[in-house]
Design an enzyme around this catalytic site. Structure first.
Site, PDB file in Angstrom:
ATOM      1  CD  GLN A 117      -2.437  -1.305   2.706  1.00 32.83           C
ATOM      2  OE1 GLN A 117      -3.435  -0.667   3.024  1.00 32.83           O
ATOM      3  NE2 GLN A 117      -1.856  -2.126   3.548  1.00 32.83           N
TER       4      GLN A 117
ATOM      5  CG  HIS B 124      -2.932   2.721  -1.734  1.00 27.31           C
ATOM      6  ND1 HIS B 124      -2.927   2.544  -0.370  1.00 27.31           N
ATOM      7  CD2 HIS B 124      -4.020   2.050  -2.190  1.00 27.31           C
ATOM      8  CE1 HIS B 124      -3.974   1.797  -0.025  1.00 27.31           C
ATOM      9  NE2 HIS B 124      -4.647   1.480  -1.109  1.00 27.31           N
TER      10      HIS B 124
HETATM   11  N1  APR Z   1       7.191  -2.156  12.153  1.00 22.57           N
HETATM   12  C1  APR Z   1       6.023  -2.723  11.713  1.00 22.57           C
HETATM   13  N2  APR Z   1       4.834  -2.117  11.829  1.00 22.57           N
HETATM   14  C2  APR Z   1       4.782  -0.902  12.408  1.00 22.57           C
HETATM   15  C3  APR Z   1       5.947  -0.254  12.887  1.00 22.57           C
HETATM   16  C4  APR Z   1       7.192  -0.935  12.751  1.00 22.57           C
HETATM   17  N3  APR Z   1       8.332  -0.415  13.180  1.00 22.57           N
HETATM   18  N4  APR Z   1       5.567   0.942  13.420  1.00 22.57           N
HETATM   19  C5  APR Z   1       4.230   1.024  13.266  1.00 22.57           C
HETATM   20  N5  APR Z   1       3.752  -0.083  12.665  1.00 22.57           N
HETATM   21  C6  APR Z   1       2.369  -0.441  12.341  1.00 22.57           C
HETATM   22  C7  APR Z   1       1.308   0.245  13.168  1.00 22.57           C
HETATM   23  O1  APR Z   1       1.166  -0.432  14.423  1.00 22.57           O
HETATM   24  C8  APR Z   1       0.076   0.114  12.283  1.00 22.57           C
HETATM   25  O2  APR Z   1      -0.617  -1.108  12.508  1.00 22.57           O
HETATM   26  O3  APR Z   1       2.079  -0.060  11.010  1.00 22.57           O
HETATM   27  C9  APR Z   1       0.672   0.112  10.872  1.00 22.57           C
HETATM   28  C10 APR Z   1       0.454   1.385  10.110  1.00 22.57           C
HETATM   29  O4  APR Z   1      -0.916   1.566   9.873  1.00 22.57           O
HETATM   30  P1  APR Z   1      -1.440   2.829   9.052  1.00 22.57           P
HETATM   31  O5  APR Z   1      -0.756   4.077   9.542  1.00 22.57           O
HETATM   32  O6  APR Z   1      -2.923   2.798   9.080  1.00 22.57           O
HETATM   33  O7  APR Z   1      -0.865   2.572   7.567  1.00 22.57           O
HETATM   34  P2  APR Z   1      -1.459   1.631   6.432  1.00 22.57           P
HETATM   35  O8  APR Z   1      -2.175   0.464   7.002  1.00 22.57           O
HETATM   36  O9  APR Z   1      -0.336   1.375   5.481  1.00 22.57           O
HETATM   37  O10 APR Z   1      -2.499   2.587   5.742  1.00 22.57           O
HETATM   38  C11 APR Z   1      -3.183   2.141   4.612  1.00 22.57           C
HETATM   39  O11 APR Z   1      -4.138   4.287   4.304  1.00 22.57           O
HETATM   40  O12 APR Z   1      -4.071   6.592   4.269  1.00 22.57           O
HETATM   41  C12 APR Z   1      -3.963   5.475   3.541  1.00 22.57           C
HETATM   42  O13 APR Z   1      -3.145   5.334   1.393  1.00 22.57           O
HETATM   43  C13 APR Z   1      -2.711   5.317   2.718  1.00 22.57           C
HETATM   44  O14 APR Z   1      -1.651   3.268   1.985  1.00 22.57           O
HETATM   45  C14 APR Z   1      -2.199   3.965   3.122  1.00 22.57           C
HETATM   46  C15 APR Z   1      -3.425   3.276   3.648  1.00 22.57           C
END
Ligand code: APR
Length: 233
Positions: free
Chosen positions: A85, A103
């Site tokens: 993503q 994305h």
């Molecule tokens: N290692 C692994 N995971 C981690 C770390 C780390 N060091 N730090 C944080 N995380 C986790 C968080 O706990 C959370 O579950 O990464 C996840 C990030 O979640 P989001 O911020 O919601 O990101 P994502 O799931 O990629 O979002 C999806 O939302 O806004 C849109 O288009 C954007 O592609 C993105 C989509």
């Protein structure tokens, strides 16, 4: 064996890229409606271009971490398919050969008339209001905004259906259709999930959780995969 991976912002967190929904995440500092929707771009294109120009600029100095590198190394043993993503290029920088961006990609730009047609966006340059693509329309980032179609979702679903092993790293599974890809994993296929925080899968399929950051979790997972699936090869 086909290892299919779904990654999100968390896999790039240790490389210095902000996640979206954590306490210091991008969506705490910006409104999704302002910088990640077609309506936001119509309303204030300069704000949107500034936002992506800044992200593009910061991406230039980022390096992949062991989360990305471990996936590339696993290609020695598995047919690894990465569905991400993320709009960064850190999977490619780590050496992964099969990466599908759901994305969009921050290293490319498109145009208002043809948002799905990507052109290379070189580092050190910005996207400007008034700059036109070869189709005569305003250039824009090659990013799939909220409310827009996700052209790669069909191909991603096909990869997931063919998976022998499925892995989820660093995504809150809050955004569809990406989160819905878990629904295509065949019943007998093991699912592993790496995330330092508890993440709820929307499906009943059992999940082996490694509640760790991407690098540490990947080291542990490589050990598990080697012991379980590769020791006798
Ligand atoms: N290692 C692994 N995971 C981690 C770390 C780390 N060091 N730090 C944080 N995380 C986790 C968080 O706990 C959370 O579950 O990464 C996840 C990030 O979640 P989001 O911020 O919601 O990101 P994502 O799931 O990629 O979002 C999806 O939302 O806004 C849109 O288009 C954007 O592609 C993105 C989509």
């Amino acid at each position: 064996m086909k290892l299919v991976v779904l990654t999100g912002a968390g896999i790039s967190a240790e490389s210095g890229m902000s996640t979206f929904r954590d306490a210091d995440g991008l969506w705490n500092n910006y409104r999704v409606e302002d910088v990640a929707t077609p309506e936001g771009f119509l309303r204030d294109p300069q704000l949107v271009l500034d936002f992506y120009n800044d992200l593009h600029h910061s991406l230039q100095s980022l390096k992949p971490n062991y989360g990305h590198i471990g996936l590339a190394e696993l290609e020695e043993f598995f047919d690894v398919r990465v569905i991400t993503q993320n709009v960064d290029n850190l999977h490619e920088a780590a050496g992964s050969s099969n990466v599908l961006h759901l994305h969009g990609e921050l290293t490319k730009y498109a145009s208002v008339k043809n948002p799905d047609r990507a052109h290379d966006w070189p580092f050190g340059t910005d996207l400007h209001l008034g700059d036109k693509a070869d189709d005569g329309s305003q250039i824009r980032p090659f990013i799939v905004w909220f409310g827009e179609a996700v052209p790669n979702i069909e191909k991603a679903a096909e990869w997931v259906r063919q998976a022998d092993l499925f892995l989820v790293i660093g995504t809150s599974l809050a955004v569809y259709p990406a989160a819905g890809l878990l629904g295509y994993v065949a019943d007998e296929v093991p699912i592993f999930l790496i995330d330092p925080k508890p993440v709820k899968s929307p499906y009943k399929h059992p999940v082996t959780v490694l509640q760790k950051g991407a690098s540490e979790g990947m080291r542990e997972l490589v050990g598990i995969l080697k012991t379980k699936y590769l020791l006798n090869k």
